[in-house]
Design a protein around this motif. Structure first.
Motif, PDB file in Angstrom:
ATOM      1  N   UNK A 118       0.833  -1.198   0.000  1.00 24.59           N
ATOM      2  CA  UNK A 118       0.000   0.000   0.000  1.00 24.59           C
ATOM      3  C   UNK A 118       0.869   1.249   0.000  1.00 24.59           C
ATOM      4  N   UNK A 119       0.257   2.374  -0.384  1.00 23.65           N
ATOM      5  CA  UNK A 119       1.035   3.615  -0.408  1.00 23.65           C
ATOM      6  C   UNK A 119       1.007   4.310   0.938  1.00 23.65           C
ATOM      7  N   UNK A 120       0.016   4.000   1.747  1.00 29.01           N
ATOM      8  CA  UNK A 120      -0.027   4.554   3.097  1.00 29.01           C
ATOM      9  C   UNK A 120      -1.057   3.754   3.882  1.00 29.01           C
ATOM     10  N   UNK A 121      -1.242   4.095   5.151  1.00 29.37           N
ATOM     11  CA  UNK A 121      -2.335   3.474   5.899  1.00 29.37           C
ATOM     12  C   UNK A 121      -3.645   4.095   5.423  1.00 29.37           C
ATOM     13  N   UNK A 122      -4.749   3.537   5.896  1.00 29.36           N
ATOM     14  CA  UNK A 122      -6.037   4.002   5.391  1.00 29.36           C
ATOM     15  C   UNK A 122      -6.310   5.452   5.774  1.00 29.36           C
ATOM     16  N   UNK A 123      -5.913   5.853   6.995  1.00 26.13           N
ATOM     17  CA  UNK A 123      -6.215   7.215   7.439  1.00 26.13           C
ATOM     18  C   UNK A 123      -4.935   7.895   7.906  1.00 26.13           C
ATOM     19  N   UNK A 124      -4.194   8.489   6.993  1.00 24.13           N
ATOM     20  CA  UNK A 124      -2.882   9.041   7.359  1.00 24.13           C
ATOM     21  C   UNK A 124      -2.971  10.129   8.433  1.00 24.13           C
ATOM     22  N   UNK A 125      -3.973  10.987   8.332  1.00 22.97           N
ATOM     23  CA  UNK A 125      -4.073  12.057   9.339  1.00 22.97           C
ATOM     24  C   UNK A 125      -4.358  11.475  10.719  1.00 22.97           C
ATOM     25  N   UNK A 126      -5.282  10.538  10.778  1.00 26.34           N
ATOM     26  CA  UNK A 126      -5.604   9.936  12.067  1.00 26.34           C
ATOM     27  C   UNK A 126      -4.397   9.196  12.628  1.00 26.34           C
ATOM     28  N   UNK A 127      -3.575   8.691  11.752  1.00 31.47           N
ATOM     29  CA  UNK A 127      -2.362   8.001  12.167  1.00 31.47           C
ATOM     30  C   UNK A 127      -1.444   8.966  12.910  1.00 31.47           C
ATOM     31  N   UNK A 128      -1.272  10.160  12.346  1.00 34.66           N
ATOM     32  CA  UNK A 128      -0.442  11.160  13.007  1.00 34.66           C
ATOM     33  C   UNK A 128      -1.059  11.533  14.347  1.00 34.66           C
ATOM     34  N   UNK A 129      -2.368  11.664  14.364  1.00 33.97           N
ATOM     35  CA  UNK A 129      -3.051  12.012  15.609  1.00 33.97           C
ATOM     36  C   UNK A 129      -2.796  10.940  16.670  1.00 33.97           C
ATOM     37  N   UNK A 130      -2.874   9.678  16.274  1.00 29.74           N
ATOM     38  CA  UNK A 130      -2.621   8.596  17.232  1.00 29.74           C
ATOM     39  C   UNK A 130      -1.245   8.758  17.845  1.00 29.74           C
ATOM     40  N   UNK A 131      -0.276   9.040  16.995  1.00 29.41           N
ATOM     41  CA  UNK A 131       1.066   9.192  17.544  1.00 29.41           C
ATOM     42  C   UNK A 131       1.132  10.330  18.542  1.00 29.41           C
ATOM     43  N   UNK A 132       0.551  11.471  18.174  1.00 31.45           N
ATOM     44  CA  UNK A 132       0.709  12.629  19.063  1.00 31.45           C
ATOM     45  C   UNK A 132      -0.050  12.448  20.361  1.00 31.45           C
ATOM     46  N   UNK A 133      -1.124  11.664  20.343  1.00 30.30           N
ATOM     47  CA  UNK A 133      -1.794  11.383  21.617  1.00 30.30           C
ATOM     48  C   UNK A 133      -0.917  10.483  22.486  1.00 30.30           C
ATOM     49  N   UNK A 134      -0.264   9.502  21.865  1.00 27.92           N
ATOM     50  CA  UNK A 134       0.651   8.658  22.624  1.00 27.92           C
ATOM     51  C   UNK A 134       1.765   9.502  23.231  1.00 27.92           C
ATOM     52  N   UNK A 135       2.302  10.409  22.413  1.00 26.94           N
ATOM     53  CA  UNK A 135       3.381  11.252  22.905  1.00 26.94           C
ATOM     54  C   UNK A 135       2.894  12.150  24.041  1.00 26.94           C
ATOM     55  N   UNK A 136       1.636  12.621  23.949  1.00 30.41           N
ATOM     56  CA  UNK A 136       1.099  13.454  25.021  1.00 30.41           C
ATOM     57  C   UNK A 136       1.055  12.661  26.328  1.00 30.41           C
ATOM     58  N   UNK A 137       0.635  11.405  26.255  1.00 32.46           N
ATOM     59  CA  UNK A 137       0.613  10.569  27.458  1.00 32.46           C
ATOM     60  C   UNK A 137       2.007  10.393  28.029  1.00 32.46           C
ATOM     61  N   UNK A 138       2.973  10.107  27.155  1.00 35.94           N
ATOM     62  CA  UNK A 138       4.351   9.940  27.612  1.00 35.94           C
ATOM     63  C   UNK A 138       4.849  11.233  28.250  1.00 35.94           C
ATOM     64  N   UNK A 139       4.487  12.355  27.652  1.00 34.10           N
ATOM     65  CA  UNK A 139       4.895  13.646  28.204  1.00 34.10           C
ATOM     66  C   UNK A 139       4.359  13.844  29.613  1.00 34.10           C
ATOM     67  N   UNK A 140       3.131  13.393  29.848  1.00 35.44           N
ATOM     68  CA  UNK A 140       2.565  13.533  31.198  1.00 35.44           C
ATOM     69  C   UNK A 140       3.371  12.727  32.211  1.00 35.44           C
ATOM     70  N   UNK A 141       3.769  11.509  31.835  1.00 41.18           N
ATOM     71  CA  UNK A 141       4.569  10.710  32.774  1.00 41.18           C
ATOM     72  C   UNK A 141       5.898  11.404  33.029  1.00 41.18           C
ATOM     73  N   UNK A 142       6.498  11.925  31.973  1.00 37.91           N
ATOM     74  CA  UNK A 142       7.805  12.567  32.158  1.00 37.91           C
ATOM     75  C   UNK A 142       7.681  13.795  33.048  1.00 37.91           C
ATOM     76  N   UNK A 143       6.639  14.583  32.836  1.00 36.61           N
ATOM     77  CA  UNK A 143       6.570  15.825  33.600  1.00 36.61           C
ATOM     78  C   UNK A 143       6.177  15.563  35.053  1.00 36.61           C
ATOM     79  N   UNK A 144       5.604  14.393  35.304  1.00 39.59           N
ATOM     80  CA  UNK A 144       5.257  14.094  36.703  1.00 39.59           C
ATOM     81  C   UNK A 144       6.505  14.044  37.575  1.00 39.59           C
ATOM     82  N   UNK A 145       7.619  13.828  36.945  1.00 43.69           N
ATOM     83  CA  UNK A 145       8.872  13.783  37.707  1.00 43.69           C
ATOM     84  C   UNK A 145       9.287  15.185  38.126  1.00 43.69           C
ATOM     85  N   UNK A 146       8.861  16.180  37.375  1.00 43.78           N
ATOM     86  CA  UNK A 146       9.305  17.552  37.624  1.00 43.78           C
ATOM     87  C   UNK A 146       8.251  18.318  38.424  1.00 43.78           C
TER      88      UNK A 146
END
Ligand code: HEM
Ligand SMILES: [Cu+2]
Lengths: 653, 213
Positions: free
Chosen positions: A132-160
């Motif tokens: 395939x040339x891409x996943x079915x929903x490329x924009x939603x794919x990016x959104x999924x990543x950034x939500x995951x990163x937001x969660x990771x960011x929350x764990x990291x900032x809990x240390x500070x």
């Protein structure tokens, strides 16, 4: 105005916590400084932050996973050294701080290391494997990543800012309830996994639809590469089981914020509801992680043995059976919590049944290597190490499935040894094999092989030293999650475990060195063919790194390992002429929504409700703006495609 | 074997992947794909509701000296809410029919009617919540009431979200007309709306009906 947030949230109460915070902040500052020094912000923005290309998103996931692996490992070695030191003296960690560390370690390793590593590999490979040339929903794919990163960011900032949960990665009430844990720690835990869980569910939908709808013409389901199969099954589990995590964390959050009684011990609540709902997600989660790893092992065993995978059909059915059974055994996580003997027995037996398809897979990998021309490259080392260690982990798992045995072992380090034994060889080794195997596809050069072997031995021996003693310690009666150990007879084995963790540390440092060395020698390690391992599946038919449209011409595949078969018969993949290609445009909206979600999570943790609602409205507004966009594509003409492809010399796609 | 060209790729695609359009009005393969994904999302969402139902059932006797279901639920109001929602599902059908036959203004009228019905449902629900809370039967009162509010309010939030989507669709119909992307969005909002109806029927029969029987 600032809810519960005040100066007290800064970690000035303990030098250890303060230095942790300092390292986190410093790391962020160094990253900013480096990017500024190399004037890389524009490049980063254009190529990564706003991208919707599944390949770049995959790379970002894996970078996130590796950063979190470092952080999670740091927690682990802190726990190990604390336990060793506490036998002789007191150690350097307060009990409360130790609890934060094991909670953060478990949460990070499962949600923000293993999951992103998996999503990263899937994102990169899945479209390539199905043509395939891409996943079915490329924009939603990016959104999924950034939500995951937001969660990771929350764990990291809990240390500070503030503290992390002390309730373990499973957050059981009543301990995680507001009465016992009044601080913000549990809220950080809740919101980080709640937000990233949304991202994960969306990716699963994305992967399933991609597999159903975007396969290359001719490719029937039973022609799909086995990794693709495991991705399909893992995504189905995500789709059906992540809602349970959402419900468990949401109801716990309601109990904490509004003093509701879903999971309290008083006023008619029922804490067992939490255990049930949580593990309806929690057990299948293990299979979500391990199935794609199995898929990678299958690809690796076939490619590096220069042979077809033994028993493709059985592999597929074993995967399907595991998928179904994974959802039927959750109760084995709380045999001791008062279900009837009958219920316990049913779940115990269901648990043991999973061993059958898993055992079948192990035999299939061995038969694949049997009489093959096995090339002992570091990639297949991971498979060999996995087979040796995973069998031990499986055996101790069956021990836990025997209810009376579990009654004796369940809260000891025996359990800790068992699940690390499944998850490090089973999951992490698989992903590292995938990392090694597909790295040249992503970057156009191979990883340094000498360091590859060193890294393997570090992880392999380190794992044995670090966790085999925990089996013994568990049998000797050492409870898990213990900050201070007074019995000197535990000392020798604890020291061995500590040494094991240090070996793993060498392996992790080795991974960084390997990257450095490989980048330095990239000209020598360059792969100009696109197919450095004599691969069998479609991703090896295209140049490395692939052009943004992956396939200049849509391939036609009508058998298993179609590329290998075509090479054997000396045929082509029945490719047509070049054509105009439509590709999705980059957009900053997914990134923006990710950042706002992070703010929303932070506001909710500190109960700054106005900010929370402003963020929600902003997310809604961004989504509506995006929904107005009917033309998010641009065209690459056949002429341009031809030019791009001809610039990849020696490649014949 | 067939040679692939740009022109016959789609044909082969359709032959090889029959699991395609799931009844979308749009012929475009991309919109069929979006509809398919939306079905998967609904599957996932229905599990959220299933677990909230399960939580409710387990806690139904956890009343902690507070009221039981049959003491607080008014079947009359629940019936009114049901009527509004069922009716709105019907009027949503009318939106779809009018939109598909290209009658934009008619579709917009039905859309406004649907919106009003949905908003009426929300108002009734909020009134019910307010009365319960004023009588001291708020979600903090007991495990039973916590699970009730969690379940019903989650559904209510979904309806609220559906109303926002309706407003967006209305705006897009006005500004863009009945283009294929707008129709495809309308189709998915419709799936969502009918889905909520279905969940409500579950709530009515599991939460409200046993309360009075
Ligand atoms: C790299 C080597 C690792 C070391 C040395 C290590 C060490 C530890 C230690 C010392 C504990 C606490 C044990 C106790 O309760 O007494 C622990 C718990 C845990 N680890 Fe690891 N770990 C490693 C990797 C991982 C990985 C890769 C994962 C998952 C992907 C993982 C998941 C967990 C979880 C879920 C817990 C339970 C936390 C809790 O009790 O809440 N660990 N680990
Ligand atoms: Cu389990």
């Amino acid at each position: 105005m600032f809810g519960r947030l005040s100066m007290d949230a800064l970690p000035l109460y303990s030098p250890v916590a303060l230095s942790g915070a300092a390292v986190t902040v410093l790391g962020a500052l160094v990253a900013v400084a480096v990017l500024t020094y190399f004037k890389a912000w524009g490049w980063l923005w254009r190529n990564y932050l706003t991208t919707v290309d599944h390949k770049k998103i995959g790379i970002m996931y894996i970078v996130l996973a590796l950063i979190m692996l470092l952080r999670g490992f740091f927690d682990a070695i802190m726990m190990r050294s604390q336990q060793v030191m506490s036998v002789a003296g007191e150690g350097y960690l307060e009990g409360d701080h130790f609890q934060q560390i094991f909670s953060a370690h478990g949460t990070i390793m499962i949600f923000f290391m293993a999951m992103p590593f998996m999503s990263g590999l899937i994102n990169y490979l899945l479209p390539l494997q199905v043509g395939a040339r891409d996943v079915a929903y490329p924009y939603m794919n990016a959104l999924s990543f950034w939500l995951t990163a937001a969660g990771a960011g929350l764990v990291l900032i809990s240390l500070v800012v503030g503290k992390f949960s002390t309730a373990g990665w499973t957050g059981y009430p009543p301990y995680s309830g507001i009465l016992r844990s009044p601080g913000v720690g549990v809220d950080y835990w809740i919101w980080s996994i709640f937000i990233s869980g949304w991202g994960t569910t969306m990716s699963a939908i994305n992967f399933i639809v991609t597999i159903i709808r975007r396969r290359a013409p001719g490719m029937k389901l039973m022609h799909m590469p086995i990794f693709t199969w495991t991705v399909l099954c893992a995504s189905i589990i995500i789709l059906l089981c992540f809602p349970a995590l959402t419900v468990a964390t949401a109801l716990l959050g309601l109990d904490r914020i509004f003093e509701m009684h879903n999971f309290t011990n008083e006023a008619g609540g029922n804490i067992m509801n939490f255990a049930n709902i949580f593990w309806m997600w929690g057990h299948p989660e293990v299979y979500i992680l391990v199935l794609p790893a199995f898929g990678i092992f299958s690809e690796v065993s076939a490619t590096f043995s220069s042979k077809k995978l033994y028993g493709y059909k059985h592999m597929v059915s074993a995967t399907a059976v595991i998928t179904i059974f994974s959802m039927l055994v959750w109760l084995h996580h709380f045999f001791t919590m008062g279900s009837s003997a009958y219920v316990n027995a049913v779940f115990g037996i269901a648990t043991m049944i999973i061993g059958i398809p898993t055992g079948l897979k192990i035999f299939n990998w061995m038969f694949t290597m049997y009489r093959g021309k096995v090339r002992f490259h570091s990639t297949i080392y991971w498979l060999l190490g996995f087979i040796v260690l995973f069998v031990i982990g499986g055996a101790t798992g069956v021990m836990h499935a025997i209810v009376p045995v579990d009654y004796n072992l369940h809260n000891t380090t025996f359990l800790v040894a068992h699940f690390h034994n499944m998850i490090i060889p089973g999951v992490l080794f698989g992903y590292l094999a995938g990392y090694n195997y597909w790295f040249p596809k992503a970057f156009g050069f191979q990883l340094d092989e000498k360091w590859g072997k060193r890294i393997f031995w570090g992880w392999f021996l380190g794992f044995i030293c670090a966790f085999m003693p925990l089996y013994a310690l568990g049998l000797m009666g050492l409870p898990r999650r213990t900050a201070e150990i007074y019995d000197p007879s535990f000392m020798p084995l604890l020291v061995v475990a500590f040494i094991g963790a240090c070996l793993v540390l060498f392996a992790i440092i080795g991974m960084l060195i390997q990257l450095y060395v490989s980048i330095k020698n990239r000209d020598k390690l360059r792969d100009t063919t696109g197919d450095p391992w004599d691969g069998r599946t479609l991703e090896w038919t295209i140049p490395s790194p692939p052009p943004e449209f992956n396939f200049a011409r849509v391939p036609y595949i009508d058998e298993i390992d179609g590329y290998a078969e075509a090479k054997r018969k000396g045929e082509s993949l029945k490719l047509g002429p070049y054509e105009d290609i439509e590709m999705p445009k980059s957009t900053p909206i997914a990134f923006i929504i990710g950042v706002i979600s992070f703010v929303a999570g932070f506001a909710a943790v500190w109960q700054i409700w106005w900010l929370f609602f402003v963020s929600l409205v902003a997310i809604l507004a961004a989504t509506i703006v995006r929904s107005y966009n009917d033309h998010d594509e641009y065209e690459i003409t056949a002429e341009e495609v031809k030019e791009i492809m001809e610039s990849h010399q020696g490649v014949s796609s | 074997m067939t040679e692939i060209t740009a022109s016959n790729a789609q044909e082969i695609e359709d032959k090889e992947h029959p699991m395609g359009n799931l009844g979308t009005p749009a012929s475009n393969a991309k919109h069929g794909e979006r509809a398919l994904g939306f079905w998967f999302y609904l599957m996932s969402d229905s599990i959220i509701f299933a677990l909230l139902f399960a939580n409710y059932e387990v806690l139904i006797n956890g009343v902690a000296d507070g009221p039981r279901a049959n003491e607080i639920f008014e079947i009359g109001r629940a019936a009114q809410e049901t009527a509004l929602l069922l009716l709105s599902s019907f009027t949503f059908g009318m939106i779809t029919i009018s939109a598909l036959s290209g009658k934009r203004n008619l579709a917009l009228i039905w859309l406004v009617v649907t919106f009003i019905l949905g908003a009426g449902f929300i108002v009734l629900e909020l009134l019910e919540f307010k009365e319960l809370i004023d009588d001291g039967h708020g979600p903090q009162r007991s495990g039973f009431l916590s699970s009730f509010f969690a379940l019903v309010a989650t559904h209510g939030l979904h309806v609220l979200f559906g109303l926002i989507m309706l407003a967006v669709i209305a705006a897009q119909m006005l500004s863009k007309g009945l283009t294929e992307p707008v129709l495809s969005r309308l189709y998915r909002v419709g799936l969502f709306w009918h889905f909520l109806d279905l969940i409500w029927i579950g709530i009515f029969s599991i939460v409200y009906l046993p309360g009075i029987l």
